[in-house]
Design a protein around this motif. Structure first.
Motif, PDB file in Angstrom:
ATOM      1  N   ASN A 213       0.859  -1.176   0.000  1.00  0.00           N
ATOM      2  CA  ASN A 213       0.000   0.000   0.000  1.00  0.00           C
ATOM      3  C   ASN A 213       0.903   1.237   0.000  1.00  0.00           C
ATOM      4  O   ASN A 213       2.100   1.131   0.214  1.00  0.00           O
ATOM      5  CB  ASN A 213      -0.925  -0.005   1.220  1.00  0.00           C
ATOM      6  N   SER A 214       0.319   2.395  -0.254  1.00  0.00           N
ATOM      7  CA  SER A 214       1.072   3.647  -0.232  1.00  0.00           C
ATOM      8  C   SER A 214       0.564   4.518   0.903  1.00  0.00           C
ATOM      9  O   SER A 214      -0.579   4.388   1.334  1.00  0.00           O
ATOM     10  CB  SER A 214       0.886   4.394  -1.557  1.00  0.00           C
ATOM     11  N   TRP A 215       1.432   5.404   1.377  1.00  0.00           N
ATOM     12  CA  TRP A 215       1.051   6.307   2.473  1.00  0.00           C
ATOM     13  C   TRP A 215       1.600   7.696   2.200  1.00  0.00           C
ATOM     14  O   TRP A 215       2.542   7.876   1.437  1.00  0.00           O
ATOM     15  CB  TRP A 215       1.561   5.785   3.818  1.00  0.00           C
ATOM     16  N   THR A 216       0.962   8.676   2.833  1.00  0.00           N
ATOM     17  CA  THR A 216       1.407  10.069   2.745  1.00  0.00           C
ATOM     18  C   THR A 216       1.490  10.643   4.155  1.00  0.00           C
ATOM     19  O   THR A 216       0.558  10.501   4.947  1.00  0.00           O
ATOM     20  CB  THR A 216       0.406  10.911   1.923  1.00  0.00           C
ATOM     21  N   SER A 264       9.675   7.300  -0.333  1.00  0.00           N
ATOM     22  CA  SER A 264      10.242   7.399  -1.677  1.00  0.00           C
ATOM     23  C   SER A 264      10.487   8.836  -2.096  1.00  0.00           C
ATOM     24  O   SER A 264      11.310   9.087  -2.968  1.00  0.00           O
ATOM     25  CB  SER A 264       9.311   6.728  -2.684  1.00  0.00           C
ATOM     26  N   ASP A 276       1.274  13.148  -6.426  1.00  0.00           N
ATOM     27  CA  ASP A 276       1.716  11.791  -6.723  1.00  0.00           C
ATOM     28  C   ASP A 276       3.176  11.616  -6.326  1.00  0.00           C
ATOM     29  O   ASP A 276       3.491  11.663  -5.165  1.00  0.00           O
ATOM     30  CB  ASP A 276       1.502  11.458  -8.201  1.00  0.00           C
ATOM     31  N   TYR A 277       4.045  11.463  -7.292  1.00  0.00           N
ATOM     32  CA  TYR A 277       5.441  11.207  -6.953  1.00  0.00           C
ATOM     33  C   TYR A 277       6.348  12.379  -7.344  1.00  0.00           C
ATOM     34  O   TYR A 277       7.557  12.262  -7.401  1.00  0.00           O
ATOM     35  CB  TYR A 277       5.931   9.934  -7.642  1.00  0.00           C
ATOM     36  N   ARG A 295       6.070  10.743   0.973  1.00  0.00           N
ATOM     37  CA  ARG A 295       5.231   9.664   0.482  1.00  0.00           C
ATOM     38  C   ARG A 295       6.075   8.407   0.356  1.00  0.00           C
ATOM     39  O   ARG A 295       7.287   8.475   0.162  1.00  0.00           O
ATOM     40  CB  ARG A 295       4.662  10.028  -0.888  1.00  0.00           C
ATOM     41  N   ASP A 297       5.848   3.650   0.360  1.00  0.00           N
ATOM     42  CA  ASP A 297       5.021   2.444   0.355  1.00  0.00           C
ATOM     43  C   ASP A 297       5.286   1.612   1.605  1.00  0.00           C
ATOM     44  O   ASP A 297       6.211   1.887   2.379  1.00  0.00           O
ATOM     45  CB  ASP A 297       5.217   1.623  -0.933  1.00  0.00           C
ATOM     46  N   ASP A 331      -3.377   4.962   1.465  1.00  0.00           N
ATOM     47  CA  ASP A 331      -4.226   4.967   0.265  1.00  0.00           C
ATOM     48  C   ASP A 331      -5.288   3.869   0.345  1.00  0.00           C
ATOM     49  O   ASP A 331      -5.201   2.964   1.165  1.00  0.00           O
ATOM     50  CB  ASP A 331      -3.386   4.736  -0.994  1.00  0.00           C
TER      51      ASP A 331
END
Ligand SMILES: [Zn+2]
Length: 425
Positions: A213-216, A264, A276-277, A295, A297, A331
């Motif tokens: 999963n992704s996180w912020t 990342s 986003d990135y 951000r 993962d 996310d």
């Protein structure tokens, strides 16, 4: 996980006798021969489908690859249909093929039609085939077909309940996931075991894949003259708080097996933005930064590990430095893990037995740390699963220069075909 009684029970449940070093029976020898005879056709099909560009976003290309496989599957008695997805999802949909058989255990065979990159055409160099998707995973889909064709030629495909699903968006699944992965869940609920033909890694098979999963992380602090940092009035600023949180992630969660947390990208300053990135930031050296955003993962071997890690991460975030605040958001588009289970182990043991009986040597489990997330994670909680049954690949996956070993296709298809025959006998 290696509980022998559980394994034995599941093996029986799968209808698989699998004596340790049995010989191949006459049918199995015929299947193995037909697989080998099918090598030239398999290579030709690989060239044909690799030369159709099919990155996930090229829905026409993905569909064309699907049509090529559908034609081959219909030729050996499968009925095929195309599962359309809502237009707003901007994904090609999925190919589903069903044998219509009713006898024995129901197998769901998985693969995907899309690739990450595009543009490298099929090129043969000795025993290697280069080109986009050769390893991930048009080679694997071809191995699946080579195995099924051999079963058909040996007269053992008919009547066996085998369903093939080749998804069109494995590399970048359509959102919401409930919509794009719903059809796979439906098929899995009507199946007894799932076999996925993603690339084989070094002669292993895959009983576990980590979820992702992704996180912020968004951090706020006071701003002001830099000389005030560390003081009671201005506090630590957003950049120190972000650094504290990330360092604590590593210090407190970094040693846990199969758990990884990767920041990342990070921005911070008087102005900082992240989309986003891609990020932008500015900040003069004499000003305390009021904003920081990072951000990244998170990967985990089980839902339990994910839940526990999330809780500990949130607890770390809440230990704020003076006059700072932070929020950590995950996310919605999580890929669930394929957690190793006794049922998966049983499938691996059956594959290992088939491989030894074919004279192809033992098959060990791949370390889940050595493979990313995959489609099979969406259904792994429903039934025994095995992945990594495709062709042996090399080069960087998701990068130019990928290739598949043409000489791996026949042995991998023989293993898979004998396994499928035994599971459905
Ligand atoms: Zn893949």
């Amino acid at each position: 996980m290696r509980t022998r009684p559980g394994f034995a029970l599941l093996l029986v449940a799968l209808g698989c006798a699998a004596p340790a070093h049995a010989e191949l029976d006459r049918t199995e020898r015929a299947i193995a021969r037909h697989v080998a005879d099918g090598q030239p056709a398999a290579e030709a099909l690989l060239q044909r489908v690799v030369d159709i560009d099919s990155p996930t976003e090229n829905t026409a290309g993905v569909r064309a690859v699907g049509d090529a496989f559908a034609q081959e599957l219909r030729a050996i008695g499968f009925s095929t249909r195309w599962v359309e997805l809502p237009a707003g999802m901007k994904r090609a949909g999925h190919l589903v093929a069903e044998s219509g058989g009713k006898r024995g255990k129901r197998l769901l065979l998985l693969g995907h039609l899309d690739t990450v990159l595009s543009g490298e055409r099929f090129r043969r160099d000795g025993s290697r085939a280069y080109g986009t998707g050769t390893a991930d995973m048009k080679g694997g889909a071809v191995v699946m077909l080579q195995a099924l064709k051999a079963m058909h030629a040996a007269g053992v495909l008919e009547a066996r309940p085998i369903t093939v699903m080749l998804t069109g968006d494995e590399e970048d699944a359509g959102m919401p996931l409930a919509g794009s992965r719903g059809p796979m869940l439906e098929l899995a609920r009507d199946s007894d075991a799932a076999l996925s033909f993603e690339a084989a890694i070094d002669g292993t098979a895959t009983i576990g894949r980590r979820g992702i999963n992704s996180w912020t992380l968004e951090v706020k602090g006071e701003t002001g003259h830099s000389s005030g940092i560390f003081g009671a009035e201005r506090g630590s600023g957003a950049v120190y708080e972000a650094a504290r949180i990330l360092a604590a992630f590593q210090a407190e969660l970094g040693a846990e097996k199969y758990l990884t947390i990767n920041p990342s990208v990070i921005v911070g300053g008087t102005k900082a933005a992240l989309e986003d990135y891609r990020g932008t930031a500015e900040g003069k050296t004499n000003v305390i930064a009021p904003t920081a955003i990072a951000r990244g993962d998170i990967r985990y071997i089980s839902l339990e590990q994910e839940r526990s890690a999330r809780e500990r991460m949130q607890a770390i975030v809440e230990r704020h430095l003076p006059r700072t605040q932070a929020t950590l958001r995950f996310d919605d588009g999580a890929y669930p893990p394929m957690t190793p289970t006794p049922g998966n182990e049983a499938l691996l043991e059956a594959l290992d037995g088939a491989s030894r009986d074919l004279g192809l040597g033992p098959v060990a489990a791949l370390d889940p740390a050595d493979r990313g997330a995959g489609d099979i994670g969406f259904i792994a909680h429903l039934l025994p699963c095995l992945d990594g049954l495709g062709s042996g690949g090399g080069g960087n996956s998701h990068a130019p220069g990928e290739y598949t070993g043409l000489d791996t296709m026949t042995p991998m298809a023989q293993r898979a075909a004998v396994l499928m025959y035994r599971l459905t006998r």
